[in-house]
Enzyme design. Sequence first.
Site, PDB file in Angstrom:
ATOM      1  CD  GLU A   1      -2.883  -0.279  -0.303  1.00  0.00           C
ATOM      2  OE1 GLU A   1      -3.257  -1.347  -0.792  1.00  0.00           O
ATOM      3  OE2 GLU A   1      -2.973   0.805  -0.917  1.00  0.00           O
TER       4      GLU A   1
HETATM    5  C1  LIG Z   1       2.410  -9.735   0.329  1.00  0.00           C
HETATM    6  C2  LIG Z   1       2.230  -8.626  -0.653  1.00  0.00           C
HETATM    7  C3  LIG Z   1       0.956  -8.261  -1.044  1.00  0.00           C
HETATM    8  C4  LIG Z   1       0.765  -7.251  -1.985  1.00  0.00           C
HETATM    9  N1  LIG Z   1      -0.502  -6.966  -2.435  1.00  0.00           N
HETATM   10  C5  LIG Z   1      -0.650  -6.148  -3.505  1.00  0.00           C
HETATM   11  C6  LIG Z   1      -1.924  -6.008  -4.146  1.00  0.00           C
HETATM   12  O1  LIG Z   1      -2.927  -6.575  -3.719  1.00  0.00           O
HETATM   13  N2  LIG Z   1      -2.002  -5.236  -5.249  1.00  0.00           N
HETATM   14  C7  LIG Z   1      -0.909  -4.589  -5.773  1.00  0.00           C
HETATM   15  O2  LIG Z   1      -1.054  -3.912  -6.765  1.00  0.00           O
HETATM   16  N3  LIG Z   1       0.301  -4.689  -5.173  1.00  0.00           N
HETATM   17  C8  LIG Z   1       0.468  -5.457  -4.073  1.00  0.00           C
HETATM   18  N4  LIG Z   1       1.700  -5.592  -3.477  1.00  0.00           N
HETATM   19  C9  LIG Z   1       2.817  -4.839  -4.004  1.00  0.00           C
HETATM   20  C10 LIG Z   1       3.285  -3.749  -3.051  1.00  0.00           C
HETATM   21  O3  LIG Z   1       2.356  -2.705  -3.027  1.00  0.00           O
HETATM   22  C11 LIG Z   1       4.702  -3.320  -3.507  1.00  0.00           C
HETATM   23  O4  LIG Z   1       5.577  -4.384  -3.139  1.00  0.00           O
HETATM   24  C12 LIG Z   1       5.122  -2.015  -2.888  1.00  0.00           C
HETATM   25  O5  LIG Z   1       4.367  -0.957  -3.413  1.00  0.00           O
HETATM   26  C13 LIG Z   1       6.609  -1.724  -3.141  1.00  0.00           C
HETATM   27  O6  LIG Z   1       6.961  -1.912  -4.479  1.00  0.00           O
HETATM   28  P1  LIG Z   1       8.229  -2.818  -4.815  1.00  0.00           P
HETATM   29  O7  LIG Z   1       8.066  -4.124  -4.128  1.00  0.00           O
HETATM   30  O8  LIG Z   1       8.427  -2.843  -6.285  1.00  0.00           O
HETATM   31  O9  LIG Z   1       9.451  -2.099  -4.132  1.00  0.00           O
HETATM   32  P2  LIG Z   1      10.305  -0.905  -4.765  1.00  0.00           P
HETATM   33  O10 LIG Z   1       9.410   0.090  -5.387  1.00  0.00           O
HETATM   34  O11 LIG Z   1      11.370  -1.526  -5.620  1.00  0.00           O
HETATM   35  O12 LIG Z   1      10.957  -0.266  -3.465  1.00  0.00           O
HETATM   36  C14 LIG Z   1      12.138  -0.808  -2.839  1.00  0.00           C
HETATM   37  C15 LIG Z   1      12.635   0.206  -1.803  1.00  0.00           C
HETATM   38  O13 LIG Z   1      12.975   1.437  -2.450  1.00  0.00           O
HETATM   39  C16 LIG Z   1      12.242   2.524  -1.889  1.00  0.00           C
HETATM   40  N5  LIG Z   1      11.870   3.458  -2.954  1.00  0.00           N
HETATM   41  C17 LIG Z   1      11.333   3.173  -4.152  1.00  0.00           C
HETATM   42  N6  LIG Z   1      11.117   4.304  -4.846  1.00  0.00           N
HETATM   43  C18 LIG Z   1      11.507   5.330  -4.066  1.00  0.00           C
HETATM   44  C19 LIG Z   1      11.524   6.752  -4.212  1.00  0.00           C
HETATM   45  N7  LIG Z   1      11.034   7.341  -5.294  1.00  0.00           N
HETATM   46  N8  LIG Z   1      12.003   7.496  -3.190  1.00  0.00           N
HETATM   47  C20 LIG Z   1      12.453   6.924  -2.056  1.00  0.00           C
HETATM   48  N9  LIG Z   1      12.468   5.593  -1.867  1.00  0.00           N
HETATM   49  C21 LIG Z   1      11.992   4.794  -2.858  1.00  0.00           C
HETATM   50  C22 LIG Z   1      11.024   1.893  -1.238  1.00  0.00           C
HETATM   51  O14 LIG Z   1      10.528   2.697  -0.177  1.00  0.00           O
HETATM   52  C23 LIG Z   1      11.577   0.555  -0.750  1.00  0.00           C
HETATM   53  O15 LIG Z   1      12.199   0.702   0.489  1.00  0.00           O
HETATM   54  C24 LIG Z   1       1.890  -6.566  -2.505  1.00  0.00           C
HETATM   55  C25 LIG Z   1       3.182  -6.921  -2.080  1.00  0.00           C
HETATM   56  C26 LIG Z   1       3.359  -7.945  -1.182  1.00  0.00           C
HETATM   57  C27 LIG Z   1       4.766  -8.342  -0.796  1.00  0.00           C
END
Ligand SMILES: Cc1cc2nc3c(=O)[nH]c(=O)nc-3n(C[C@H](O)[C@H](O)[C@H](O)COP(=O)(O)OP(=O)(O)OC[C@H]3O[C@@H](n4cnc5c(N)ncnc54)[C@H](O)[C@@H]3O)c2cc1C
Length: 593
Positions: free
Chosen positions: A441
């Site tokens: 989220e």
């Molecule tokens: C169990 C689970 C359930 C989920 N359920 C859903 C769902 O129902 N629907 C859905 O659409 N998604 C879902 N997600 C996805 C979830 O919302 C994403 O994992 C989350 O938004 C982070 O994206 P990412 O994993 O690509 O991490 P990344 O975007 O790669 O982030 C990695 C790190 O970098 C940091 N970061 C990234 N960009 C920036 C920036 N611009 N500035 C500063 N820091 C930054 C982040 O804070 C984090 O610490 C789920 C994920 C999990 C693990």
Amino acid sequence: MTYTPPLEDHNFVLNHVADLEAISKLNGYQHADPATVATILEEAGRFFAQVMAPLNRVGDEQGSHLGDDGVVHTPAGFADAYAKFVQSGWPAAHAPADWGGGGLPYVVGVVIQEMFKTANMAFSLCGMLTQGAVEAIHHHGSDQLKEKYLEKLISGAWTGTMNLTEPEAGSDVGALRSKAVKQDEGTYRIFGTKIFITWGDQDITENVIHLVLARTEGAPPGTRGISMFLVPKFILDDQGNPGERNDYKVVSLEHKLGIHASPTCVISFGDSGDGAVGYLIGDEMTGMHNMFTMMNAARIGVGMEGLAMSEGAYQRATAHAHDRIQGRPIAAEATDSVAIVEHPDVRRMLLTMRANTEAMRGLLYLTAQSGDLALHVEDDRTRELHGKRLALLTPIVKAWMTDLGVEMSSLGIQIHGGMGYVEETGAAQYFRDARIAPIYEGTNGIQAIDLVLRKLPVDEGGVVETLITDMTNILSEMSDYEDLAQFSDELTTAIQGLADTSAWLGGRLASGAIDDALAGATPYLTQFGTVLGGWIMAISAVAAKKGPAEHSPGFLTQKVNTARFYGEHLLPRANGLVPTIKAGNALLADATL
Ligand SMILES: Cc1cc2nc3c(=O)[nH]c(=O)nc-3n(C[C@H](O)[C@H](O)[C@H](O)COP(=O)(O)OP(=O)(O)OC[C@H]3O[C@@H](n4cnc5c(N)ncnc54)[C@H](O)[C@@H]3O)c2cc1C
């Protein structure tokens, strides 16, 4: 796993922090007077404790699985419990009354959700995402979509999902590649791969309704070009019943640290090449705006998971601390060992858990109160003020509370000693389940950026200033009680510290030093949450001192003690963050990483 809903605290916070009485006088909420709400909550508590909590451990151990039939199979007992959930009407309790919902205020809805989450967080996610889908369709869908889908989603007969994330598009949703091709008859065909989709499939309802973000042909890159589509698992026939299977496939489920019962799906839309049939919600390229309707409520829902895991872990840790005999009290020079709850350090840990849990509960209900006032109060200025306050508090609820959920469930393990690290006590499950909440989220880092870049500057800092003024109002009431003097001093200092860092960050933004503000964003959010907690605990302490007749003296004494513990032991940490917030970006930028 056992869960005892803390009903007395629910009612205390509802009535004395979130002023349910005033909410129940708003148009449309007259049926939600405090006495009626107390009865509803008692019933809800019984349901979640007796039906959902016993499945928490089962869900953790068995998990959900993708069968050879391509369908996700949920753990034993989930389908039956879900049927009871729908039958009892809980999914619809605070949904709009015009579509078959119970029309309860949001502030009551969050209490019911809190109970579900504490009883069984993994299972509760199914209901939370369905509510998000309801809100998006209710606010932005066409009349035809509302007619076909709303009642079934509100009743819980069908469940909803939220499909944003793709392999290349996580925090940066604007990078998504899924596409939507318009058909002559007005529908769309959806193609693309979504990952991490919570409750993306299941065997407990006859249909699953996906809300999917995709880009229409020729749409610009970034968030501007995104549209939202409703994609049902089974396309409805002319009678509105689930018919032909839509063209998508659940490719796999993730193996995760926690929330094992919640299936986290990789979904391939348009798997056969035809494209999944999708219906546009709102206009083309308004997808991000529409998704935020869903996401803001879901962010508060996820924030609540911090509270829920903290409450569950606290209940478990307290029981263990009374059972476990270990060590002699040093000061008393006793010869017999005692229960560990007698040791000052264990009491410190338990009180830390209880005080943070109560502070989170207060913040959650107060935020929901702003949600109700923003929608239902007649006075334009008050409505606007609470709309902006809700927006300001949302990232704090999400991030501060979920970080605390991890910390508090970790303390729960600590109180169990070695037995916390093995699975059989259940302490570890709270910690494992809590760990996802700071990530999904919108990660907590993204919430902090939202707070500093988008919420703090609103009305040139006026929204934060008004909240700070409201916080200071409690100080004069505290001065009536001698034993609240130190708490009052700490709160005064903490509020000044928050005003100071808010002004400093505002100044860095105004002078274009954005990276300095970004470097301080996360500690600022933590400071903000901690000070809000102090304010809320001060409100609780003053209310308890007034001795409301419906609560026992013992309960009220404990409320005051817990509030004082927060004010005297935890709140002073807030100002410790000031130098970190104001340190700027120079060291971070120079580091070789
Ligand atoms: C169990 C689970 C359930 C989920 N359920 C859903 C769902 O129902 N629907 C859905 O659409 N998604 C879902 N997600 C996805 C979830 O919302 C994403 O994992 C989350 O938004 C982070 O994206 P990412 O994993 O690509 O991490 P990344 O975007 O790669 O982030 C990695 C790190 O970098 C940091 N970061 C990234 N960009 C920036 C920036 N611009 N500035 C500063 N820091 C930054 C982040 O804070 C984090 O610490 C789920 C994920 C999990 C693990």
